[in-house]
Scaffold this motif. Structure first.
Motif, short mmCIF file in Angstrom:
data_model
loop_
_atom_site.label_atom_id
_atom_site.label_comp_id
_atom_site.label_asym_id
_atom_site.label_seq_id
_atom_site.Cartn_x
_atom_site.Cartn_y
_atom_site.Cartn_z
N LEU A 179 53.70 73.89 8.87
CA LEU A 179 54.76 73.66 7.89
C LEU A 179 56.03 73.12 8.55
O LEU A 179 56.73 72.27 7.99
N LEU A 180 56.31 73.60 9.76
CA LEU A 180 57.48 73.11 10.50
C LEU A 180 57.37 71.61 10.75
O LEU A 180 58.31 70.85 10.52
N PHE A 181 56.20 71.17 11.22
CA PHE A 181 55.98 69.75 11.48
C PHE A 181 56.04 68.95 10.18
O PHE A 181 56.57 67.84 10.15
N GLN A 182 55.45 69.50 9.11
CA GLN A 182 55.45 68.79 7.84
C GLN A 182 56.88 68.63 7.30
O GLN A 182 57.17 67.67 6.58
N ALA A 183 57.75 69.57 7.64
CA ALA A 183 59.15 69.48 7.21
C ALA A 183 59.97 68.56 8.10
O ALA A 183 61.15 68.33 7.84
N GLY A 184 59.32 68.03 9.15
CA GLY A 184 60.03 67.13 10.06
C GLY A 184 60.70 67.84 11.22
O GLY A 184 61.51 67.23 11.94
N GLY A 185 60.36 69.13 11.43
CA GLY A 185 60.98 69.89 12.50
C GLY A 185 60.14 69.97 13.76
O GLY A 185 59.02 69.44 13.82
N LYS A 186 60.68 70.64 14.78
CA LYS A 186 60.00 70.84 16.06
C LYS A 186 60.28 72.26 16.54
O LYS A 186 61.26 72.89 16.15
N PRO B 105 67.29 73.84 9.92
CA PRO B 105 66.98 73.87 8.49
C PRO B 105 65.51 73.59 8.17
O PRO B 105 64.95 74.19 7.24
N GLU B 106 64.88 72.70 8.94
CA GLU B 106 63.46 72.41 8.69
C GLU B 106 62.60 73.64 8.92
O GLU B 106 61.65 73.91 8.17
N GLY B 107 62.93 74.41 9.96
CA GLY B 107 62.18 75.63 10.24
C GLY B 107 62.40 76.70 9.19
O GLY B 107 61.46 77.41 8.80
N VAL C 224 49.06 67.57 3.84
CA VAL C 224 50.12 67.35 2.84
C VAL C 224 51.45 67.27 3.58
O VAL C 224 51.50 67.36 4.80
N LYS C 225 52.55 67.12 2.82
CA LYS C 225 53.81 66.92 3.51
C LYS C 225 54.99 67.45 2.70
O LYS C 225 54.90 67.68 1.51
N LYS C 226 56.06 67.66 3.42
CA LYS C 226 57.39 67.75 2.82
C LYS C 226 58.16 66.51 3.24
O LYS C 226 58.69 65.78 2.43
N ALA C 227 58.13 66.25 4.56
CA ALA C 227 58.70 65.00 5.08
C ALA C 227 57.63 64.15 5.76
O ALA C 227 57.67 62.93 5.71
N GLU C 228 56.66 64.83 6.41
CA GLU C 228 55.60 64.12 7.13
C GLU C 228 54.25 64.70 6.78
O GLU C 228 54.11 65.91 6.60
N PHE D 49 47.66 65.17 14.01
CA PHE D 49 47.83 66.52 14.54
C PHE D 49 48.94 66.56 15.58
O PHE D 49 49.09 65.65 16.40
N ARG D 50 49.71 67.64 15.55
CA ARG D 50 50.81 67.87 16.49
C ARG D 50 50.62 69.24 17.12
O ARG D 50 50.23 70.19 16.46
N GLY D 51 50.94 69.36 18.41
CA GLY D 51 50.69 70.61 19.11
C GLY D 51 51.93 71.29 19.66
O GLY D 51 53.07 70.92 19.37
#
Length: 439
Positions: free
Chosen positions: A222-229, A243-245, A314-318, A392-394
């Motif tokens: 969800l963090l990645f989908q929101a555009g966060g790291k 905020p993304e987290g 799916v995504k919120k931002a990505e 995929f992001r790790g």
């Protein structure tokens, strides 16, 4: 201590015997270098993580004989070490100067081994590969720490939402146009969830929540989908409480809490549980699963093979998801068989062996070209993950990641159980992480 040379009936030492043999500092390995077996051959010691019987059979009966045939001066001694004991065994072996020449481990361990000086950088070897090979190795960049290549990934993994087609149809939903956003997926989960007396008896959407590690991975998706790291690019600054987290954790906790909750079973073991997985038993209509878990469901409940579908991220931002490189191979820093060690790793990464490894062990093939092989693309539980591999992001490859992850997972669990608000949980985890990063 020397072992019998060639033609031995069982190349791979049984798990019950490996502990004593590996810790008796009689033979060469990472510390003493490859030893000469009878006939003057070089003994290359290789440790594989886990003890899957089909993997043991393939390595023992096919991979090693084929390698030795092409490298007649090398005698490969393979041991399989249970995952639960692998890190301890390696620490003991490194301390006793008896580490293997080549060993496998998860990609997340790379930074720690590099920081401790236990593994060799592989940039020179990788640079010598044909450009087509470097491009074809799907997860190659995931094996870098501080810009240097340290691990050669053998396969990848990822998380995607799987769903029961029959339950979706019963709920009057049509996934011909699949959910594409958090809101779409949550709305579908609301229609799929079942309740009795305010308690969720069938999860509309089940997220991994076996333990703090799986909770952090669900959050990571969800963090990645929101555009966060998790961390900033420097690897030294926590960003999971940005905020993304916060949005990610609020969304995750909202699946489990409140009158409109759509998930239950917090803390229930679901990873690779096969026929007992809630998706298989019908206690979940949708679930975020990794490829290994979906594989065991198909193997243990083959009657469900045609009833399970898989959604794209799916995504919120990505439109991404948690995943990336899985386990791979390292070369010990002190090996005296550097060339032979690299020869073995590069042999494992030949297209035909990458394909055989994925068919035998599972996981997304380490080569993009192999992922297009017809024999693999027809494997229904693997095909969607191979297609989604670029999305995929790790984890960040930093030496303290496992401690950082544990600190984060501990606080995520508090948020999921409703004892700590999401924002405070992430801030508390960040404060603990910053102390670890200082050290």
């Amino acid at each position: 201590m020397k072992r019998p040379h060639k033609h031995r009936p069982w190349r791979v030492l049984a798990a019950a015997l490996t502990t004593g043999l590996a810790l008796s500092a009689c033979g060469g390995g990472g510390g003493a270098g490859g030893t000469a077996a009878s006939g003057g051959d070089k003994t290359l010691r290789v440790w594989f993580p886990g003890n899957l019987s089909n993997e043991v059979t393939w390595v023992n009966g096919t991979l090693v004989p084929a390698f030795e045939k092409q490298h007649p001066g090398v005698d490969v001694q393979v041991e399989f070490v249970d995952w639960a004991n692998l890190s301890t065994r390696l620490s003991t072996a490194f301390a006793g100067n008896t580490a293997p020449d080549v060993f496998g481990h998860g990609n997340a361990a790379a930074a720690g081994f590099a920081d401790a000086g236990r593994i060799q950088p592989l940039d020179e070897q990788v640079a010598a590969l044909p450009e087509a090979d470097r491009t074809d190795l799907t997860f190659l960049n995931d094996g870098k720490v501080g810009g240097k290549q340290y691990i050669m990934p053998l396969r990848g993994f990822g998380y995607l939402v799987a769903y029961r087609k029959d339950l979706v149809k019963e709920a009057g939903l049509d996934f011909a146009t699949p959910p594409a956003t958090w809101e779409d997926l949550r709305a579908a989960a609301g229609k799929l969830a079942q309740r009795e007396g305010g308690k969720v008896t069938r999860s509309g959407l089940l997220m991994p929540a076996d333990n703090t590690i799986s909770m952090s991975q669900a959050f990571g998706t969800l963090l990645f989908q929101a555009g966060g790291k998790f961390l900033a690019g420097d690897g030294k600054t926590v960003t999971w409480n940005a905020p993304e987290g916060v949005a990610a954790l609020e969304h995750l906790t909202g699946l489990y809490q409140g009158s409109d909750a759509v998930s239950s079973g917090l803390g229930e073991k679901t990873a690779s549980t096969g026929a007992q997985h809630p998706l298989a038993t019908g206690r979940a209509a949708m679930a975020l699963v990794d490829d290994a878990t979906l594989k065991t469901i198909h193997e243990q409940s083959p009657e469900l093979a045609e009833k399970i579908g898989v959604l794209s991220p799916v995504k919120k931002a990505e439109a991404v998801s948690f995943g990336g490189a899985g386990n791979g191979m390292f070369i010990s820093a002190k090996t005296k068989l550097k060339k032979e060690a690299w020869d073995f790793i590069s042999f494992m990464l030949k297209p035909e062996n990458v394909k055989a490894y994925s068919l035998t062990v599972g996981g997304i093939p380490a080569r993009t070209s192999v992922a297009k092989d017809p024999e693999l693309t027809k494997v229904s539980y693997l095909a969607p993950f191979m297609e989604a591999a670029p999305q995929f992001r790790g984890n960040p490859n930093v030496a303290t990641w496992t401690q950082l992850r544990d600190a984060l997972g501990k606080e995520i669990e508090k948020a999921l159980r409703g004892t700590t608000p999401p924002r405070k949980a992430l801030d508390d985890a960040a404060a603990a992480a910053e102390e670890l990063l200082k050290g």
